[in-house]
Design a protein around this motif. Structure first.
Motif, short mmCIF file in Angstrom:
data_model
loop_
_atom_site.label_atom_id
_atom_site.label_comp_id
_atom_site.label_asym_id
_atom_site.label_seq_id
_atom_site.Cartn_x
_atom_site.Cartn_y
_atom_site.Cartn_z
N TYR A 335 41.51 11.24 -24.37
CA TYR A 335 42.55 10.27 -24.72
C TYR A 335 42.51 9.08 -23.76
CZ TYR A 335 47.23 8.40 -25.65
OH TYR A 335 48.29 7.58 -25.97
N MET A 336 42.37 9.35 -22.47
CA MET A 336 42.26 8.26 -21.49
C MET A 336 41.05 7.38 -21.80
SD MET A 336 43.20 9.76 -17.71
CE MET A 336 41.79 10.87 -17.68
N LEU A 337 39.91 8.00 -22.06
CA LEU A 337 38.70 7.22 -22.35
C LEU A 337 38.87 6.39 -23.61
CD1 LEU A 337 36.00 9.87 -21.40
CD2 LEU A 337 36.28 7.61 -20.35
N GLY A 338 39.49 6.97 -24.63
CA GLY A 338 39.71 6.21 -25.85
C GLY A 338 40.55 4.98 -25.60
N ARG A 339 41.61 5.13 -24.82
CA ARG A 339 42.46 3.99 -24.52
C ARG A 339 41.70 2.91 -23.76
NH1 ARG A 339 46.31 5.18 -20.95
NH2 ARG A 339 47.35 3.21 -21.43
N MET A 340 40.90 3.33 -22.81
CA MET A 340 40.19 2.36 -21.98
C MET A 340 39.10 1.62 -22.75
SD MET A 340 39.78 4.41 -18.40
CE MET A 340 41.20 5.12 -17.58
N LEU A 341 38.54 2.28 -23.76
CA LEU A 341 37.40 1.70 -24.48
C LEU A 341 37.80 0.96 -25.75
CD1 LEU A 341 35.01 4.75 -24.07
CD2 LEU A 341 34.64 2.46 -23.12
N GLN A 342 39.09 0.86 -26.03
CA GLN A 342 39.53 0.24 -27.28
C GLN A 342 38.96 -1.15 -27.48
OE1 GLN A 342 40.85 1.66 -29.78
NE2 GLN A 342 42.97 2.25 -29.50
N THR A 343 38.95 -1.96 -26.44
CA THR A 343 38.47 -3.33 -26.58
C THR A 343 36.95 -3.41 -26.51
OG1 THR A 343 40.51 -4.19 -25.60
CG2 THR A 343 38.59 -5.65 -25.59
N ALA A 344 36.36 -2.72 -25.54
CA ALA A 344 34.92 -2.85 -25.33
C ALA A 344 34.11 -2.18 -26.42
CB ALA A 344 34.54 -2.26 -23.97
N ASP A 345 34.56 -1.05 -26.92
CA ASP A 345 33.79 -0.31 -27.92
C ASP A 345 34.74 0.51 -28.79
OD1 ASP A 345 32.03 1.23 -29.38
OD2 ASP A 345 30.63 1.49 -27.71
N PRO A 346 35.37 -0.11 -29.79
CA PRO A 346 36.36 0.60 -30.61
C PRO A 346 35.80 1.85 -31.28
CG PRO A 346 36.47 -1.76 -31.02
CD PRO A 346 35.26 -1.53 -30.16
N ASP A 347 34.53 1.83 -31.71
CA ASP A 347 33.98 3.00 -32.39
C ASP A 347 33.82 4.19 -31.44
OD1 ASP A 347 33.75 1.88 -34.98
OD2 ASP A 347 32.02 0.73 -34.30
N LEU A 348 33.35 3.92 -30.23
CA LEU A 348 33.25 4.99 -29.24
C LEU A 348 34.64 5.51 -28.87
CD1 LEU A 348 31.64 6.79 -27.34
CD2 LEU A 348 31.60 4.89 -25.67
N ALA A 349 35.60 4.59 -28.78
CA ALA A 349 36.97 4.99 -28.49
C ALA A 349 37.47 5.96 -29.55
CB ALA A 349 37.88 3.77 -28.41
N GLN A 350 37.18 5.67 -30.81
CA GLN A 350 37.63 6.56 -31.89
C GLN A 350 36.97 7.93 -31.81
OE1 GLN A 350 40.19 5.92 -34.14
NE2 GLN A 350 40.42 4.27 -32.65
N ARG A 351 35.74 7.97 -31.35
CA ARG A 351 35.08 9.28 -31.21
C ARG A 351 35.79 10.11 -30.14
NH1 ARG A 351 30.42 6.12 -32.20
NH2 ARG A 351 29.72 6.07 -30.02
N HIS A 352 36.23 9.44 -29.07
CA HIS A 352 37.00 10.15 -28.05
C HIS A 352 38.34 10.64 -28.61
CE1 HIS A 352 34.52 9.91 -24.50
NE2 HIS A 352 34.29 8.62 -24.72
#
Length: 469
Positions: A335-352
């Protein structure tokens, strides 16, 4: 785990920014910044006409775990501080507890405090009441967030033994009297809460700090169903918390008992208070190593560079995986990684977020955790124009947020649902739901500008709004 990959499809910069802003709900639900240029509707409908809403009767779920596990939790909560330092003896109030309010309390404080004291009497059996005289055992002083920050940086609110004002704490903060480890029984404490926060943040502070003033001092990341957890998922005292507080004030216990003495009476004590827990099989207690906590704190702490925070979150997730964790702590790293990656890589964030949800769905007692993750996955679906997919995720979670009395989460879910309905062409239903969310948003986010900002952020997810449609 890598953190960079190409977008699978192009998303406009306003939408990426809005996704990142919505992602902040889980740990900073009340810190919302107005966005001057966010694409949205021309006007927030009826904002000034909707009064602030409040919750009625609390509906808590009794603890679902074994009394053996609850006993281990009780000992860990009472005989350690959050720093990991051991406490030598059990402490509590040995007389009826009196509470007073000083400072500059906002209008919402008194009704929320009245409800909380009523729950403590009714659910935990604690003799506690509010008074006005200075001899009260517990003083709740409402001060500004700035004053709290000057006294204890990075704290939203806090509780201190043997003081009755913030001025007294500042004067005596380095003396033995304010050291929890030196306490042998509780007689006088000070709680400091922010009068200039949202009503929900103030209420959350009342619940956690008053509970720690009269009960456990520790927080445990392993607890899925408690405010005594630094993940801040639960914001009001749960059924587990009330059981712990009821046990704390049971006649079998008294201040000054050692951990061994408390441990010896807990099985019969919990059997009396929670008979259903006798029949539940105990599960192995998996403690949370300090190394993991340090990475989580580094990932979420203020003043740290983005890459350092991202690296810390990755390490926390990798630790949880290597240790074979399968509970909400494993999900929290993703969940933390998803939040941090929302802007830089939304697709990777969704995988998290998807990984976090998979872990949570196999972990009992984590419906509220799932609701937080749903705000992220549904927001992403809306940004991709998938109204039906977002709606299917959102609707089951509204009652979860309402039962948890989390108005900020409830309002966010409703606003997201309104955008999903708009995508499906159901504009009247969307308008009504958006208007209905305002009363909850007033309680959850506070001021009108904060409510407008949240509505604008979520409206900006809708690609039709972002493109000026």
């Amino acid at each position: 785990m890598t953190v960079k990959s190409a977008f699978s499809r192009t998303i406009s910069r306003p939408l990426v920014r809005a996704l990142a802003l919505v992602s902040g709900l889980g740990l900073a639900a009340c810190d919302t910044v107005p966005l001057e240029d966010t694409p949205t509707r021309a006007q927030t409908p009826g904002l000034s006409l909707e009064p602030m809403k409040s919750f009625g009767t609390t509906r808590v779920q009794p603890p679902q775990r074994s009394n053996g596990n609850i006993a281990a939790d009780f000992l860990a909560l009472h005989f350690q501080l959050e720093s990991g330092r051991d406490l030598p003896v059990f402490t509590r109030f040995e007389t009826p507890i009196t509470v007073r309010v000083t400072g500059s309390p906002p209008a919402s404080l008194q009704p929320d405090l009245t409800r909380l004291l009523g729950r403590l009497r009714g659910e935990a059996g604690i003799d506690i009441r509010q008074v006005s005289d200075a001899s009260a055992n517990i003083t709740i002083e409402a001060v500004s967030r700035e004053e709290i920050g000057r006294a204890l940086p990075h704290a939203a609110c806090f509780v201190v033994p043997n003081v009755s004002s913030l001025a007294e704490f500042r004067r005596d903060r380095r003396k033995d009297k304010t050291n929890w480890a030196n306490l042998r029984k509780r007689e006088r404490l000070g709680i400091f809460v922010p009068y200039d926060s949202s009503p929900q943040e103030l209420r959350d502070c009342l619940h956690e700090e008053l509970a720690q003033a009269i009960g456990p001092l520790n927080d445990l990341y392993r607890l899925p169903d408690s405010v005594f957890n630094d993940d801040n998922i639960h914001t009001i005292l749960t059924g587990f918390d009330m059981l712990v507080l009821r046990a704390t004030y049971a006649p079998e216990l008294r201040s000054g008992m050692s951990q061994a003495q408390v441990a010896a009476v807990l099985p019969d004590l919990l059997g009396r208070l929670n008979p259903r827990g006798v029949t539940v099989a105990a599960q192995p207690v998996v403690s949370t190593p300090r190394a993991w906590i340090d990475q989580v704190q580094a990932a979420l702490g203020p003043g740290t560079a983005y890459q350092a925070r991202l690296d810390a979150a990755n390490r926390a997730a990798q630790m949880a995986q290597s240790w074979g964790w399968v509970d909400q702590r494993r999900a929290f790293g993703h969940y933390m990684l998803g939040r941090m990656l929302q802007t830089a890589d939304p697709d990777l964030a969704q995988r998290h977020f998807t990984t976090a949800m998979q872990v949570l769905q196999s972990t009992p007692g984590t419906r509220l955790h799932q609701a937080y993750v749903t705000t992220q996955t549904a927001a992403f679906a809306i940004s991709r124009g998938d109204g039906a997919g977002a709606l299917a995720q959102l609707r089951p979670m509204r009652d979860v947020a309402a039962q948890a009395e989390n108005a900020a989460l409830l309002a966010t879910l409703m606003m997201l649902e309104a955008e999903a309905l708009t995508l499906l062409g159901k504009t009247d239903a969307a308008r009504d739901l958006r208007l209905d969310s305002v009363g909850w948003a007033r309680y959850g986010f506070g001021s009108d500008w904060a409510v407008r900002a949240k509505m604008q952020e979520i409206a900006a997810l809708n690609p039709r709004n972002a493109l000026g449609g």
